[in-house]
Design a protein around this motif. Structure first.
Motif, PDB file in Angstrom:
ATOM      1  N   LYS A 155       0.812  -1.216   0.000  1.00  0.00           N
ATOM      2  CA  LYS A 155       0.000   0.000   0.000  1.00  0.00           C
ATOM      3  C   LYS A 155       0.851   1.274   0.000  1.00  0.00           C
ATOM      4  CE  LYS A 155      -4.372  -1.634   1.880  1.00  0.00           C
ATOM      5  NZ  LYS A 155      -5.129  -1.074   0.751  1.00  0.00           N
ATOM      6  N   SER A 156       2.169   1.104   0.107  1.00  0.00           N
ATOM      7  CA  SER A 156       3.071   2.259   0.092  1.00  0.00           C
ATOM      8  C   SER A 156       3.761   2.449  -1.262  1.00  0.00           C
ATOM      9  CB  SER A 156       4.136   2.102   1.190  1.00  0.00           C
ATOM     10  OG  SER A 156       3.545   2.065   2.470  1.00  0.00           O
ATOM     11  N   LEU A 157       3.452   1.598  -2.243  1.00  0.00           N
ATOM     12  CA  LEU A 157       4.142   1.657  -3.532  1.00  0.00           C
ATOM     13  C   LEU A 157       3.986   3.006  -4.227  1.00  0.00           C
ATOM     14  CD1 LEU A 157       3.410  -1.912  -4.999  1.00  0.00           C
ATOM     15  CD2 LEU A 157       5.540  -1.056  -4.000  1.00  0.00           C
ATOM     16  N   ASN A 158       2.775   3.501  -4.318  1.00  0.00           N
ATOM     17  CA  ASN A 158       2.554   4.783  -4.991  1.00  0.00           C
ATOM     18  C   ASN A 158       3.198   5.935  -4.235  1.00  0.00           C
ATOM     19  OD1 ASN A 158       1.084   3.563  -7.049  1.00  0.00           O
ATOM     20  ND2 ASN A 158      -0.881   3.849  -6.015  1.00  0.00           N
ATOM     21  N   SER A 162       6.048   8.668  -5.564  1.00  0.00           N
ATOM     22  CA  SER A 162       5.783  10.108  -5.592  1.00  0.00           C
ATOM     23  C   SER A 162       6.677  10.901  -4.643  1.00  0.00           C
ATOM     24  CB  SER A 162       4.308  10.373  -5.258  1.00  0.00           C
ATOM     25  OG  SER A 162       4.003   9.916  -3.949  1.00  0.00           O
ATOM     26  N   VAL A 163       7.048  10.302  -3.527  1.00  0.00           N
ATOM     27  CA  VAL A 163       7.852  11.022  -2.532  1.00  0.00           C
ATOM     28  C   VAL A 163       9.353  10.863  -2.774  1.00  0.00           C
ATOM     29  CG1 VAL A 163       8.453  11.168  -0.078  1.00  0.00           C
ATOM     30  CG2 VAL A 163       6.068  10.880  -0.771  1.00  0.00           C
ATOM     31  N   VAL A 164       9.796   9.650  -3.076  1.00  0.00           N
ATOM     32  CA  VAL A 164      11.227   9.381  -3.227  1.00  0.00           C
ATOM     33  C   VAL A 164      11.628   9.230  -4.694  1.00  0.00           C
ATOM     34  CG1 VAL A 164      13.142   7.852  -2.604  1.00  0.00           C
ATOM     35  CG2 VAL A 164      11.294   8.265  -0.964  1.00  0.00           C
ATOM     36  N   GLY A 165      10.886   8.405  -5.419  1.00  0.00           N
ATOM     37  CA  GLY A 165      11.212   8.185  -6.821  1.00  0.00           C
ATOM     38  C   GLY A 165      10.826   6.795  -7.262  1.00  0.00           C
ATOM     39  N   ALA A 166      10.834   6.586  -8.583  1.00  0.00           N
ATOM     40  CA  ALA A 166      10.432   5.287  -9.120  1.00  0.00           C
ATOM     41  C   ALA A 166      11.317   4.159  -8.611  1.00  0.00           C
ATOM     42  CB  ALA A 166      10.465   5.332 -10.652  1.00  0.00           C
ATOM     43  N   TRP A 167      12.599   4.449  -8.403  1.00  0.00           N
ATOM     44  CA  TRP A 167      13.527   3.403  -7.945  1.00  0.00           C
ATOM     45  C   TRP A 167      13.116   2.860  -6.577  1.00  0.00           C
ATOM     46  CZ3 TRP A 167      16.200   3.604  -3.386  1.00  0.00           C
ATOM     47  CH2 TRP A 167      16.300   4.841  -2.752  1.00  0.00           C
ATOM     48  N   TYR A 168      12.549   3.742  -5.750  1.00  0.00           N
ATOM     49  CA  TYR A 168      12.145   3.320  -4.409  1.00  0.00           C
ATOM     50  C   TYR A 168      10.941   2.388  -4.501  1.00  0.00           C
ATOM     51  CZ  TYR A 168      12.065   3.956   0.689  1.00  0.00           C
ATOM     52  OH  TYR A 168      12.140   3.764   2.055  1.00  0.00           O
ATOM     53  N   LYS A 169      10.041   2.697  -5.416  1.00  0.00           N
ATOM     54  CA  LYS A 169       8.879   1.835  -5.636  1.00  0.00           C
ATOM     55  C   LYS A 169       9.333   0.454  -6.109  1.00  0.00           C
ATOM     56  CE  LYS A 169       4.837   1.279  -8.628  1.00  0.00           C
ATOM     57  NZ  LYS A 169       3.996   1.906  -9.687  1.00  0.00           N
ATOM     58  N   TYR A 170      10.257   0.423  -7.072  1.00  0.00           N
ATOM     59  CA  TYR A 170      10.715  -0.862  -7.597  1.00  0.00           C
ATOM     60  C   TYR A 170      11.543  -1.630  -6.561  1.00  0.00           C
ATOM     61  CZ  TYR A 170       8.920   0.590 -12.096  1.00  0.00           C
ATOM     62  OH  TYR A 170       8.086   0.983 -13.110  1.00  0.00           O
ATOM     63  N   LEU A 171      12.204  -0.903  -5.676  1.00  0.00           N
ATOM     64  CA  LEU A 171      12.913  -1.554  -4.579  1.00  0.00           C
ATOM     65  C   LEU A 171      11.919  -2.286  -3.691  1.00  0.00           C
ATOM     66  CD1 LEU A 171      15.447  -2.079  -2.843  1.00  0.00           C
ATOM     67  CD2 LEU A 171      14.982   0.097  -1.679  1.00  0.00           C
ATOM     68  N   PHE A 172      10.810  -1.636  -3.402  1.00  0.00           N
ATOM     69  CA  PHE A 172       9.757  -2.266  -2.607  1.00  0.00           C
ATOM     70  C   PHE A 172       9.210  -3.502  -3.306  1.00  0.00           C
ATOM     71  CE2 PHE A 172       8.006   1.230   0.445  1.00  0.00           C
ATOM     72  CZ  PHE A 172       9.279   1.398   0.969  1.00  0.00           C
ATOM     73  N   ILE A 173       9.028  -3.403  -4.624  1.00  0.00           N
ATOM     74  CA  ILE A 173       8.493  -4.536  -5.386  1.00  0.00           C
ATOM     75  C   ILE A 173       9.446  -5.727  -5.321  1.00  0.00           C
ATOM     76  CG2 ILE A 173       7.924  -5.352  -7.709  1.00  0.00           C
ATOM     77  CD1 ILE A 173       6.843  -2.535  -8.299  1.00  0.00           C
ATOM     78  N   VAL A 174      10.745  -5.450  -5.480  1.00  0.00           N
ATOM     79  CA  VAL A 174      11.742  -6.526  -5.395  1.00  0.00           C
ATOM     80  C   VAL A 174      11.728  -7.158  -4.014  1.00  0.00           C
ATOM     81  CG1 VAL A 174      14.222  -7.033  -5.405  1.00  0.00           C
ATOM     82  CG2 VAL A 174      13.233  -5.571  -7.181  1.00  0.00           C
ATOM     83  N   ILE A 175      11.651  -6.318  -2.990  1.00  0.00           N
ATOM     84  CA  ILE A 175      11.637  -6.827  -1.617  1.00  0.00           C
ATOM     85  C   ILE A 175      10.374  -7.633  -1.350  1.00  0.00           C
ATOM     86  CG2 ILE A 175      11.506  -6.136   0.812  1.00  0.00           C
ATOM     87  CD1 ILE A 175      13.370  -3.782   0.049  1.00  0.00           C
TER      88      ILE A 175
END
Length: 207
Positions: A155-158, A162-175
């Protein structure tokens, strides 16, 4: 190696700290998202203290495997720092998953740290009821804890993008993807430990 008295103190204080989290989670008068806003800093502090566990494992103060200990601590630190601190406005923080997270973590750690402390004090003979709780409650609390962590990250992906950057979202996805093999590995390990311990707790056979 560190003296047993220090390990007893560390485990006892940790158990007390998590008990206070449980009290907050079960009796706090304010509902979400106020509950998160008022308690997340304290939960983050209590959980961060678990870094000591990794140190204890590395230097041999305890027999816990370094890798599994580090993975468990790292996954929790990701939640309390990577989401609660970096993304304080994430919709995940106002979700019921924060409450179930606090409940699952706190009950687990009250039992676990209490068991460790008494195991040292009694020289390997803690109360049987506590041993039973230590090696059985994870059957429910580990899945609910992991489920809460996964929900919060998902639920924190978006918000991460928006806050940190696309790389942070994809980091979450990998994790998030690592939770699948990670859950299987750690849960299987705990099941094996449970099997060994429950055999010892069973009635002794007469010759």
């Amino acid at each position: 190696m560190t003296s047993p008295s220090w390990l007893v103190a560390y485990n006892a204080l940790s158990s007390i700290a998590w008990f206070s989290v449980l009290v907050l989670a079960t009796s706090y008068p304010e509902a979400q998202p106020q509950f998160f806003q008022d308690t997340q800093a304290y939960v983050r502090l209590v959980q961060t203290f678990a870094i000591v566990e990794v140190y204890n494992s590395i230097v041999g103060n305890v027999r816990s495997p370094v890798f599994t200990t580090a993975v468990q601590v790292a996954s929790r630190l990701l939640v309390v720092w990577g989401v609660f601190y970096v993304l304080p406005n994430s919709p995940a923080n106002a979700h019921w998953a924060y409450i179930t997270l606090c409940l699952s973590w706190s009950i687990t750690e009250i039992i676990r740290y209490g068991y460790y402390a008494l195991n040292i004090v009694t020289e390997g003979n803690p109360p049987k009821f506590l041993t039973w709780l230590r090696y059985n409650t994870f059957l429910v609390l580990y899945p609910t804890g992991v489920g809460s962590e996964v929900t919060i990250l998902f639920k924190s992906l978006n918000e991460a993008e928006s806050v940190v950057g696309a790389w942070y979202k994809y980091l979450f996805i990998v994790i998030l993807a690592t939770y699948i093999p990670g859950f299987y590995m750690l849960f299987s390990y705990m099941l094996k430990q449970r099997g060994k311990t429950m055999k010892k707790l069973g009635p002794k056979k007469e010759n």
